[in-house]
Scaffold this active site. Structure first.
Site, mmCIF file in Angstrom:
data_model
loop_
_atom_site.group_PDB
_atom_site.id
_atom_site.type_symbol
_atom_site.label_atom_id
_atom_site.label_comp_id
_atom_site.label_asym_id
_atom_site.label_seq_id
_atom_site.Cartn_x
_atom_site.Cartn_y
_atom_site.Cartn_z
ATOM 1 N N CYS A 211 0.813 -1.230 -0.045
ATOM 2 C CA CYS A 211 0.071 -0.011 0.244
ATOM 3 C C CYS A 211 0.944 1.387 -0.016
ATOM 4 C CB CYS A 211 -1.054 -0.028 1.175
ATOM 5 S SG CYS A 211 -1.821 -1.312 1.306
HETATM 6 C C1 UGA Z 1 -1.379 0.607 5.361
HETATM 7 C C2 UGA Z 1 -2.322 1.476 6.268
HETATM 8 O O1 UGA Z 1 -1.594 1.475 7.645
HETATM 9 C C3 UGA Z 1 -3.773 1.298 6.203
HETATM 10 O O2 UGA Z 1 -4.528 2.120 6.843
HETATM 11 C C4 UGA Z 1 -4.308 1.227 4.776
HETATM 12 O O3 UGA Z 1 -5.497 0.689 4.826
HETATM 13 C C5 UGA Z 1 -3.236 0.250 3.893
HETATM 14 O O4 UGA Z 1 -2.165 0.406 4.039
HETATM 15 C C6 UGA Z 1 -3.853 0.226 2.550
HETATM 16 O O5 UGA Z 1 -3.708 1.204 1.966
HETATM 17 O O6 UGA Z 1 -4.587 -0.681 2.130
HETATM 18 P P1 UGA Z 1 -0.378 -1.827 5.930
HETATM 19 O O7 UGA Z 1 0.413 -1.461 4.470
HETATM 20 O O8 UGA Z 1 -1.182 -3.083 5.766
HETATM 21 O O9 UGA Z 1 -1.715 -0.538 5.996
HETATM 22 O O10 UGA Z 1 0.538 -2.056 7.208
HETATM 23 P P2 UGA Z 1 1.222 -0.908 8.180
HETATM 24 O O11 UGA Z 1 0.792 -1.495 9.422
HETATM 25 O O12 UGA Z 1 0.476 0.492 7.891
HETATM 26 O O13 UGA Z 1 2.689 -0.992 7.858
HETATM 27 C C7 UGA Z 1 3.357 -0.489 6.587
HETATM 28 C C8 UGA Z 1 4.928 -0.488 6.746
HETATM 29 O O14 UGA Z 1 5.232 0.490 7.631
HETATM 30 C C9 UGA Z 1 5.367 -1.852 7.166
HETATM 31 O O15 UGA Z 1 6.438 -2.147 6.454
HETATM 32 C C10 UGA Z 1 5.834 -1.421 8.663
HETATM 33 O O16 UGA Z 1 6.804 -2.096 9.094
HETATM 34 C C11 UGA Z 1 6.274 -0.119 8.553
HETATM 35 N N1 UGA Z 1 6.215 0.982 9.607
HETATM 36 C C12 UGA Z 1 4.970 1.275 10.304
HETATM 37 C C13 UGA Z 1 7.250 1.326 10.238
HETATM 38 O O17 UGA Z 1 8.486 1.197 9.665
HETATM 39 N N2 UGA Z 1 7.200 2.275 11.210
HETATM 40 C C14 UGA Z 1 6.082 2.667 12.011
HETATM 41 O O18 UGA Z 1 6.048 3.201 13.110
HETATM 42 C C15 UGA Z 1 4.862 1.804 11.385
#
Ligand code: UGA
Length: 430
Positions: free
Chosen positions: A268
């Site tokens: 995403c």
């Molecule tokens: C993301 C959004 O958080 C959702 O709200 C959205 O609906 C979704 O994309 C989408 O567009 O369908 P997602 O990609 O499943 O969700 O995962 P996240 O939990 O947001 O994490 C994304 C990435 O960011 C991961 O690689 C995670 O490790 C990284 N991350 C997250 C960080 O490096 N630091 C953080 O503090 C948080």
């Protein structure tokens, strides 16, 4: 209400099961017969915590799946939850969604009282008005905003916590052009609004489309900002996690998405930021900040490798990669930071051994020539250095296992390993 959902990926399947749980009669429509059979057997077609239980509770009763679009005849609401994958340019590929919408339009040709069509897919602002609505009108013989309503209702579900995110949302966004469309969405979501009390945002369709991109672009850039601050912090012997604790206490910043490290991955953030950059440029605007955020994200895996380089040459040495999935709780490798890390290790001629609790097999198709371990201890044994790429809980519990390393060096990209005597420990931003 009677609801049909076209597309049974993690969004469509999660929404279907949760809406059935809220008392609606729900039908998943998908062209993939295996997915349809799996749902009708009461099982989830994807790994998503809590989904199996919900599907098995309603399958065959108020939750069914079919390949037949005509089954939506009695629906009051039809969701479009089809993918919008990225093209190499960054633009979204609208082929899957236009194919689905054309089939919906053909089906609605037969009915005098068509359902509310709700676009759940992530589409660039203007796509619904300029592409999907003309397609629906030409195929269905109905007129949008007259005898056919179309709404945009983006999703904010994270992979791995999609069910929980659906039932406890911060907000619901209703992008509509008629009171009837807004009222129908309110009726559909009444149980959720009553139980979780989210902020309900009523806006236009184009704004709703944009809100989804703005949300993901904001969060992705927030991660890159904390990563950049973290890189500077590390160079000044400052722990970026101590700094993030203080930043998060300021309600204007909030504590969420301040975990610095090896960067963001998944299907995403990278896709949506690229699509927004492409859309901005197509109107002649250079989105410098978003572009810089992507650059910082690409830099983080290289910084992990550079920290390893500081400890000597690794050519022909056994190097361990712990964690391959783009985040814990999934076997999804799309844009996982493990990929550039492994590429970099291969460039350095390291002998790579990788371990992930669920994603080993998925990575093996992309990197067939590296070794895969069945457990952390197997991956660590005789290793000259370990790079931590995904923050699985089981890595936090590792302790004596590090004694099996030939050189107990741990470079942690996710702030998951506890510093301890006997290992040389390097945090990426702390
Ligand atoms: C993301 C959004 O958080 C959702 O709200 C959205 O609906 C979704 O994309 C989408 O567009 O369908 P997602 O990609 O499943 O969700 O995962 P996240 O939990 O947001 O994490 C994304 C990435 O960011 C991961 O690689 C995670 O490790 C990284 N991350 C997250 C960080 O490096 N630091 C953080 O503090 C948080």
């Amino acid at each position: 209400m009677d609801v049909s959902i076209v597309g049974s990926g993690y969004v469509g399947t999660t929404i279907a099961a949760c809406l059935a749980d809220f008392g609606h009669t729900v039908r998943n429509i998908d062209i993939d017969e295996d997915i349809v059979t799996t749902i009708n057997n009461g099982e989830s077609p994807i790994h998503e915590p809590g989904l199996d239980e919900k599907i098995s509770a309603y399958a065959g009763d108020t939750l069914t799946a079919t390949t037949d679009y005509a089954s939506m005849h009695n629906s009051e609401v039809v969701f479009v939850a089809l993918p919008t994958p990225a093209k190499p340019s960054g633009a979204i590929d609208t082929d899957p969604i236009t194919t689905g919408v054309r089939s919906i339009g053909d089906t609605l040709n037969e009915t005098n009282s068509p359902p509310l069509i709700v676009i759940k897919s992530t589409v660039i602002p203007g796509t619904t008005t300029e592409t999907l609505i003309p397609l629906l009108e030409s195929t269905s013989n109905h007129t949008v905003d007259d005898d056919l309503d179309v709404a945009v209702n983006p999703e904010f579900l994270r992979e791995g916590t999609a069910v929980q995110d659906f039932i406890t949302p911060d907000k619901l966004v209703f992008g509509t052009n008629t009171p009837h469309a807004t009222d129908t969405l309110h009726e559909l979501y009444t149980p959720l609004i009553e139980s979780a009390n989210p902020t309900v945002i009523e806006t236009g369709r184009q704004e709703a489309e944009f809100i989804k991109y703005a949300n993901n672009a904001f969060l992705a850039t927030k991660i890159s900002l904390i990563n950049e601050l973290g890189n500077i912090a590390k160079d000044h012997n400052v722990d970026a996690y101590e700094v993030a604790n203080a930043l998060g206490a300021d309600h204007r910043i909030s504590e969420h998405f301040l975990r610095s490290g090896v960067g963001y991955g998944g299907s995403c953030f990278p896709k949506d930021v690229a699509a927004l950059i492409y859309a901005a440029k197509s109107k002649g605007y250079d989105p410098d900040l978003l572009t810089a955020g992507v650059e910082v994200n690409e830099k983080q895996p290289q910084r992990l490798l550079e920290l390893l380089d500081e400890h000597g040459d690794i050519a022909n040495k056994r190097i361990t990669v712990l964690g391959l999935a783009f985040k814990p709780g999934t076997d999804d490798l799309r844009n996982s930071r493990a990929i550039p890390v492994i590429d970099g290790l291969q460039d350095r001629d390291a002998n790579i051994v990788a371990y992930d609790p669920v994603a080993n097999d998925a990575l093996a198709t992309e990197f067939p020539d590296i070794e895969y371990a069945a457990s952390p201890i197997e991956a660590l044994t005789d290793s000259y250095g370990t790079l931590v790429v995904t923050e699985w809980d089981e890595f936090a519990a590792l302790d004596d296992e590090f004694n099996a390393m030939r050189r107990p060096l741990v470079i942690d990209g996710r702030h998951v390993i506890t510093r301890r005597d006997g290992i040389t420990y390097e945090g990426l931003t702390w």
